[in-house]
Design an enzyme around this catalytic site. Sequence first.
Site, PDB file in Angstrom:
ATOM      1  N   LYS A  77       0.813  -1.217   0.000  1.00 41.38           N
ATOM      2  CA  LYS A  77       0.000   0.000   0.000  1.00 41.38           C
ATOM      3  C   LYS A  77       0.847   1.268   0.000  1.00 41.38           C
ATOM      4  CE  LYS A  77      -4.011  -2.166   2.184  1.00 41.38           C
ATOM      5  NZ  LYS A  77      -4.968  -2.152   3.311  1.00 41.38           N
TER       6      LYS A  77
ATOM      7  N   GLU B  41      -4.915  -6.667 -18.432  1.00 45.95           N
ATOM      8  CA  GLU B  41      -3.789  -7.329 -19.088  1.00 45.95           C
ATOM      9  C   GLU B  41      -4.063  -8.819 -19.246  1.00 45.95           C
ATOM     10  OE1 GLU B  41       1.014  -8.203 -18.534  1.00 45.95           O
ATOM     11  OE2 GLU B  41      -0.102  -7.173 -16.957  1.00 45.95           O
TER      12      GLU B  41
ATOM     13  N   GLN C 211      -7.338 -40.764 -39.388  1.00 47.49           N
ATOM     14  CA  GLN C 211      -8.242 -40.362 -38.308  1.00 47.49           C
ATOM     15  C   GLN C 211      -7.508 -39.770 -37.112  1.00 47.49           C
ATOM     16  OE1 GLN C 211     -10.730 -43.767 -37.485  1.00 47.49           O
ATOM     17  NE2 GLN C 211     -12.259 -43.119 -38.994  1.00 47.49           N
TER      18      GLN C 211
ATOM     19  N   GLY D 101       1.242 -12.910 -14.527  1.00 45.38           N
ATOM     20  CA  GLY D 101       0.938 -13.842 -13.441  1.00 45.38           C
ATOM     21  C   GLY D 101       0.980 -15.260 -13.951  1.00 45.38           C
TER      22      GLY D 101
END
Length: 404
Positions: free
Chosen positions: A196, A259, A296, A388
């Site tokens: 902070k 982001e 396949q 992240g």
Amino acid sequence: MTTQSEAIAADLAAIRANYSLTDEQRQIVDHVDRVSREVLHPLQARMDQEDWWPDDLFKQMGELGLLGITAPEALGGSGQNEFTQALVSEVISKWNPAVGLSHGAHDNLCLNNLLRNGSEAQVKKYVPGLCSGDLVGGLGLTEPGAGSDALGSMATTARRDGDDYVINGSKIYITNGPIADVILLYAKTDKSKGAKGISAFVIETDNPGFKVAQKLDKMGFRGSPTGELVFEDCRVPASAMLGVENSGVAVVMSGLDLERAMVASVCVGMAERALELGLEYAKMREQFGKPIASFQMMQSKLAEIYTEVETARAFSYRALAACVGLPKGAGGRGEIHKLTAAACLYAGEAFNKAVTEACHIHGGSGYMQDTEINRLFRANKLLEIGAGTSEVRKIIIAEELLRA
């Protein structure tokens, strides 16, 4: 009074709005697709081989209308929202991943963050140049000792000294760092407050005390310049701060949510190209007297890749739609935080699966470094690390689920 059929029609319109493009968006996508295919795609091989970035490429992108997607037309932008910006990034990344990476750092991480959080003076000073490509932008968050814990372990500091701030520290893995003119930088202005106590700054890279310590040599996305940046008593005016002191965490978190939604779109674009390359090769390559697309097991791989691409696309569109109109300071918590982390997690893993299978379809040629599918394969790991890591994305999702 609204009838049941009218209500159903309204619900369907809302759903389609999130999962289909408007006529204007389709026109923009078509323009970006043509330009990217004709101008950016031919640069891909040399950019990868020489780790080369064309000096005038950002100016060229500005002239072609690829920059400033969310900026007002009065400032030189396109006046679109973040959903359209992500579509542009998706298409560019499809045709040239290295340019897509640099474009995202410039147009979203720097320019759009500045638009959302900068003062009127800051916006007027920097945005027109970022829209034209005369200025190149980047974001300075990650540090040598602060990756997943970018906020808590941040060591770069900004100390108030009269009318200035003096910045010391370093940032690493910075996309566009070696060529940037403007860096949106995060630094600790109050160590005692932890995360902070972080503030955001707009830094001009010609400031004394700023230097590029090294250009980094990457496995993928080569050509997009990535570097380590160092700040040694780098003095900037107090007016360079975005918002007020110690409010940077709100800027970081709201930017990270968008982001992650943007990274999901990048994954979709690159996965779509992997599908195209796998399909082309499967039709062309013959074994046992017939194209391998007739087998396949090859068909199964192509079907699985297609499913991964379209599922990731739908998820990324949903996350992007939620990001449009996100209020200033919002993000970093709640539904949007969970949703963008989940879209990014899924799209990163979907691209990994898609490009791995497409590379396998190419057989020995896919292992050759000069092939396009190999370039995509080498680029894919970053998309499970950047914005992240996959583990951090899962932590975010779980925390928000448990908080509810």
